[in-house]
Design a protein around this motif. Sequence first.
Motif, PDB file in Angstrom:
ATOM      1  N   SER A 222      44.030 -14.140  -1.743  1.00 28.43           N
ATOM      2  CA  SER A 222      44.269 -14.837  -3.011  1.00 28.43           C
ATOM      3  C   SER A 222      44.645 -16.302  -2.793  1.00 28.43           C
ATOM      4  N   ARG A 223      45.565 -16.557  -1.872  1.00 27.70           N
ATOM      5  CA  ARG A 223      46.004 -17.941  -1.636  1.00 27.70           C
ATOM      6  C   ARG A 223      44.847 -18.794  -1.131  1.00 27.70           C
ATOM      7  N   VAL A 224      44.062 -18.240  -0.209  1.00 27.53           N
ATOM      8  CA  VAL A 224      42.929 -18.992   0.329  1.00 27.53           C
ATOM      9  C   VAL A 224      41.898 -19.269  -0.762  1.00 27.53           C
ATOM     10  N   LEU A 225      41.657 -18.284  -1.628  1.00 25.74           N
ATOM     11  CA  LEU A 225      40.698 -18.478  -2.716  1.00 25.74           C
ATOM     12  C   LEU A 225      41.147 -19.584  -3.664  1.00 25.74           C
ATOM     13  N   LEU A 230      39.295 -25.774  -4.849  1.00 28.45           N
ATOM     14  CA  LEU A 230      39.417 -27.231  -4.855  1.00 28.45           C
ATOM     15  C   LEU A 230      38.269 -27.923  -4.144  1.00 28.45           C
ATOM     16  N   GLY A 231      37.414 -27.161  -3.472  1.00 27.07           N
ATOM     17  CA  GLY A 231      36.299 -27.753  -2.746  1.00 27.07           C
ATOM     18  C   GLY A 231      36.463 -27.594  -1.245  1.00 27.07           C
ATOM     19  N   ASP A 232      35.334 -27.645  -0.530  1.00 27.95           N
ATOM     20  CA  ASP A 232      35.365 -27.418   0.913  1.00 27.95           C
ATOM     21  C   ASP A 232      36.146 -28.489   1.653  1.00 27.95           C
ATOM     22  N   ASP A 233      35.939 -29.751   1.305  1.00 29.93           N
ATOM     23  CA  ASP A 233      36.616 -30.832   2.015  1.00 29.93           C
ATOM     24  C   ASP A 233      38.130 -30.747   1.816  1.00 29.93           C
ATOM     25  N   THR A 234      38.549 -30.471   0.589  1.00 29.22           N
ATOM     26  CA  THR A 234      39.989 -30.345   0.321  1.00 29.22           C
ATOM     27  C   THR A 234      40.576 -29.159   1.074  1.00 29.22           C
ATOM     28  N   ALA A 235      39.833 -28.055   1.125  1.00 32.47           N
ATOM     29  CA  ALA A 235      40.318 -26.878   1.839  1.00 32.47           C
ATOM     30  C   ALA A 235      40.501 -27.171   3.321  1.00 32.47           C
ATOM     31  N   ARG A 236      39.547 -27.885   3.897  1.00 29.44           N
ATOM     32  CA  ARG A 236      39.698 -28.254   5.315  1.00 29.44           C
ATOM     33  C   ARG A 236      40.902 -29.153   5.510  1.00 29.44           C
ATOM     34  N   GLY A 237      41.090 -30.091   4.590  1.00 30.19           N
ATOM     35  CA  GLY A 237      42.225 -30.998   4.704  1.00 30.19           C
ATOM     36  C   GLY A 237      43.566 -30.301   4.594  1.00 30.19           C
ATOM     37  N   LEU A 238      43.600 -29.167   3.895  1.00 26.71           N
ATOM     38  CA  LEU A 238      44.841 -28.403   3.757  1.00 26.71           C
ATOM     39  C   LEU A 238      45.027 -27.374   4.862  1.00 26.71           C
ATOM     40  N   GLY A 239      44.149 -27.415   5.847  1.00 25.58           N
ATOM     41  CA  GLY A 239      44.320 -26.555   7.021  1.00 25.58           C
ATOM     42  C   GLY A 239      43.676 -25.194   6.942  1.00 25.58           C
ATOM     43  N   ARG A 241      40.889 -22.499   7.561  1.00 22.16           N
ATOM     44  CA  ARG A 241      39.729 -22.266   8.423  1.00 22.16           C
ATOM     45  C   ARG A 241      38.579 -21.820   7.539  1.00 22.16           C
ATOM     46  N   LEU A 242      37.778 -22.787   7.134  1.00 18.91           N
ATOM     47  CA  LEU A 242      36.827 -22.589   6.047  1.00 18.91           C
ATOM     48  C   LEU A 242      35.830 -21.479   6.354  1.00 18.91           C
ATOM     49  N   GLN A 243      35.215 -21.517   7.524  1.00 20.85           N
ATOM     50  CA  GLN A 243      34.178 -20.537   7.824  1.00 20.85           C
ATOM     51  C   GLN A 243      34.740 -19.121   7.896  1.00 20.85           C
ATOM     52  N   SER A 244      35.903 -18.966   8.490  1.00 21.18           N
ATOM     53  CA  SER A 244      36.520 -17.639   8.571  1.00 21.18           C
ATOM     54  C   SER A 244      36.890 -17.121   7.182  1.00 21.18           C
TER      55      SER A 244
END
Length: 342
Positions: A222-225, A230-239, A241-244
């Motif tokens: 839930s938290r990751v979703l 917010l978008g892929d770039d924002t998710a990466r910036g918040l740490g 692990r996008l692909q996982s």
Amino acid sequence: MTVLRVGPVSGRVRWRHLVVPAAASAVLVLLSAVSLGRGDFPIGIVDVLRTLIGLGEGAQSFIVLDLRAPRIAVGLLVGVALGVAGALFQTFARNPLASPDTLGITMGASVGAVAAIVLTGGAVNGLGVPLAALLGALGTGALLFLLTWRAGIDGYRLVLVGIALWSFGTALVDWLLTDAEIYDAASAYVWITGSLNARTWNHALPLAVSLAVLLPMALALSRVLRILQLGDDTARGLGVRLQSAQAATVLVAVGCVAFAVSAAGPITFVALVVPQIAVRLTGGGRPPLLASGLLGAVLVVGADLVTRTVLPEALPVGILTAVLGAPYLLWLLVRGRRRSTL
């Protein structure tokens, strides 16, 4: 939204996120109780309760515990699984049209089940057809994952590949039904409409065990979703692990759909409609998993009750959900087209 403080700990509580699941649970209990007593052999609520605690007569115990209770249990579990899967797909893809139906997973299950019935001349029985449907759904989900994966999964590409797989699966089912014997084709057609008829505890138990594993995994995402919204770039910036995170979301959603379809056939449009209803009831920005699952159970159990007691002729529950869901899909398409022209 309310901020609660307990000593040094504080948190935000959205009351609608608590009220909606609680109300859905109450409605689900009511529908289940009514469904246990309604049918060709009506049983009063008092006798139903007596039967549930082991004090019912022989005939009543057989009807309630062996005929109706497994059917309701399968419907409840299937609704939860489809509601959660739809919420996962729509949140991940950021698209209200993303669902197991439009992504081809339910059609993949249909291919497996129809092939098992037609190619064996109806020799497959027992759990053979559900197992073939499970393998078909899992195989389609794996193919969807492989064709979509490009150092990650893009929601737009996921929907396009899913539609292509759905079209291919539809062609395979049509070919199998055209080439089948008339009795095998009729049996296969009954299965692919999605039905709770003749469901037993043997159908409910594997689904319950699978959901006992998959639902905690879905809630843990839930938290990751929320961050992925917010978008892929924002998710990466918040740490994140996008692909996982993407892979885990798709795999859990596919697992929920696969086991649900193997238990009751492709009950369509539940995973498409329910998450959007949950969003509007809770007032959030994405489909809530818990509310979506409970509302999915309410829809399936309620639709089954209507088909058995209200309509002049008992119909598979998948027909009623399709009748309810098809206009909603058209409304989504029309709304999307209007927005694109503004």
